[in-house]
Motif scaffolding. Structure first.
Motif, short mmCIF file in Angstrom:
data_model
loop_
_atom_site.label_atom_id
_atom_site.label_comp_id
_atom_site.label_asym_id
_atom_site.label_seq_id
_atom_site.Cartn_x
_atom_site.Cartn_y
_atom_site.Cartn_z
N ILE A 47 23.99 -51.70 -36.76
CA ILE A 47 24.02 -53.11 -36.11
C ILE A 47 24.77 -53.61 -35.18
N ARG A 48 25.90 -53.07 -35.12
CA ARG A 48 27.02 -53.31 -34.19
C ARG A 48 26.60 -52.55 -32.87
N GLN A 49 25.99 -51.42 -32.86
CA GLN A 49 25.61 -50.67 -31.71
C GLN A 49 24.50 -50.93 -31.04
N GLU A 50 23.53 -51.57 -32.03
CA GLU A 50 22.37 -52.19 -31.27
C GLU A 50 22.69 -53.54 -30.35
N ASN A 51 23.53 -54.05 -30.91
CA ASN A 51 24.03 -55.22 -30.19
C ASN A 51 24.80 -55.35 -28.95
N ILE A 52 25.55 -54.00 -29.08
CA ILE A 52 26.59 -53.57 -27.86
C ILE A 52 25.40 -53.14 -26.75
N GLY A 53 24.38 -52.36 -27.22
CA GLY A 53 23.71 -51.93 -26.15
C GLY A 53 22.63 -52.74 -25.58
#
Length: 297
Positions: free
Chosen positions: A291-297
Motif C-alpha cells: 500500500i505504501r509503495q503504491e501511494n509513493i509511486g
C-alpha cells in the motif's frame, strides 16, 4: 461503553485487510500467521457529566469556589460552547499503583508505535447513548456498514470508520501534560469540540472525535511506517510496562507463545491496575508495504 466500542471494532474488522483487536478477543491460528505486524492504541474510558452555562446558573463568586464552577466560568469567558458542556475528572491514584493513570496513559501517546487517548460519550443519558448505536436507517442491521468489506480498497475501509454514527458520538482526547494530582478536568462541547484542559492557567483546545482520531491515526501509522513487526512491538511495550514497577513483565517472557499472546497478557495487567485498555491494530507487513509503495509511486 467499553464493551460496546470493542464490539464495534470487531464489526469494523470483519473481512477487512486490517484488524482492531481488543485485548480480550482471541485470534485463530490462521489469523496469527497472517497478522504479523501492528500498532497499539491505549484507551481510557470515561463517563461524561454535564455542566450548565453560567448564563443560566451564575457562579457563586466565592474566593474558594469549586473547581467545576471555575470550569463553567472559564468556558463562558472563553466563549466556548457551554449550553450545556460536558466534562470528566482525572482518576485518583490507585492505592497500589506506581503513578497516576493519566501519566501512564500519556506515556503511550505519540511514541511512534502507539497512541493513547481518553474516550468519553457525548451523551449523558444512557438510553439516548444506546439508541445511537446505529443511525435511524441502519439501527437494526447486524453491522453498522452497508458495503461488502471484501470488495473495498483499504483507504475506503479506513474512511468508512469516520462515518460510523456510534464512533462519532464519542470525544477522544490525547493527554499532553503530566500531573502530580488528580484535581484536573477536561471539558468539551456536546459536539466533541471546544475541548479545554483545566490545569491552573494552562488550557489547550483539541478538536477530535473518536471516529476522526481513528481515521487519522490508522492512516498515519500506515504511511509513516509505524506499523511494525509484532515481536518488535512486544519488546517496546515490554520496556515501557517495566517502567511502572507494578506490572510483572518478566513473567510473560515465554518464547513458545506468540507475540500477540504475550502483549495481551501484559495488557491485562495494565487494564486491571490502571483501567487502561489496549486495542491492537493488526496488519500483514507485506500488505502494508505494498500500500505504501503504491501511494509513493
Amino acid at each position: 461503553m467499553e464493551a460496546d466500542i470493542a464490539s464495534f471494532f470487531g464489526w469494523i474488522s470483519e473481512d477487512a485487510p486490517f484488524r482492531l483487536l481488543d485485548i480480550d478477543e482471541q485470534l485463530t491460528g490462521a489469523d496469527k500467521k497472517y497478522f504479523d505486524s501492528g500498532f497499539a492504541f491505549f484507551m481510557q474510558f470515561k463517563v461524561s457529566h454535564g455542566l450548565k452555562s453560567v448564563s443560566r446558573i451564575p457562579v457563586s463568586g466565592r474566593a474558594n469556589q469549586s473547581k467545576l464552577e471555575s470550569v463553567r466560568e472559564f468556558r463562558y469567558e472563553a466563549d466556548l460552547e457551554d449550553d450545556p458542556s460536558l466534562y470528566f475528572k482525572l482518576r485518583s491514584k490507585a492505592k497500589h499503583a506506581s503513578d497516576f493513570q493519566h501519566n501512564v496513559l500519556m506515556a503511550h501517546a505519540n511514541t511512534g508505535h502507539s497512541q493513547a487517548f481518553y474516550v468519553a460519550p457525548l451523551d449523558i443519558d444512557r438510553k439516548n447513548y444506546h439508541n445511537r448505536l446505529f443511525d435511524s436507517v441502519n439501527r437494526y442491521r447486524a453491522s453498522p456498514f452497508t458495503y461488502d468489506h471484501r470488495k473495498v480498497y483499504q483507504d475506503k475501509w479506513v474512511s468508512y470508520i469516520g462515518h460510523v454514527p456510534f464512533l462519532k458520538n464519542h470525544v477522544s482526547i490525547i493527554p499532553h501534560e503530566r500531573v502530580d494530582t488528580d484535581n484536573h478536568y477536561y471539558s468539551y462541547s456536546t459536539g466533541g469540540d471546544d475541548i479545554a484542559w483545566h490545569s491552573g492557567e494552562e488550557v489547550s483546545q483539541i478538536n477530535t472525535r473518536l471516529s476522526d482520531l481513528l481515521v487519522s491515526e490508522i492512516r498515519h501509522s500506515i504511511f509513516e511506517g509505524q506499523i511494525i513487526p509484532l515481536r518488535k512491538l512486544e519488546g517496546l511495550l515490554r520496556e515501557k510496562f517495566a517502567e511502572y514497577g507494578d506490572i510483572p513483565v518478566e513473567d510473560f517472557r515465554n518464547d513458545n507463545e506468540s507475540p500477540i499472546n504475550r502483549i495481551q497478557k501484559m495488557s491485562a495487567f495494565i487494564l486491571h491496575q490502571y483501567r487502561i485498555r489496549l486495542v491492537l491494530l493488526l496488519a500483514n507487513g507485506d500488505y502494508v508495504d505494498s500500500i505504501r509503495q503504491e501511494n509513493i509511486g
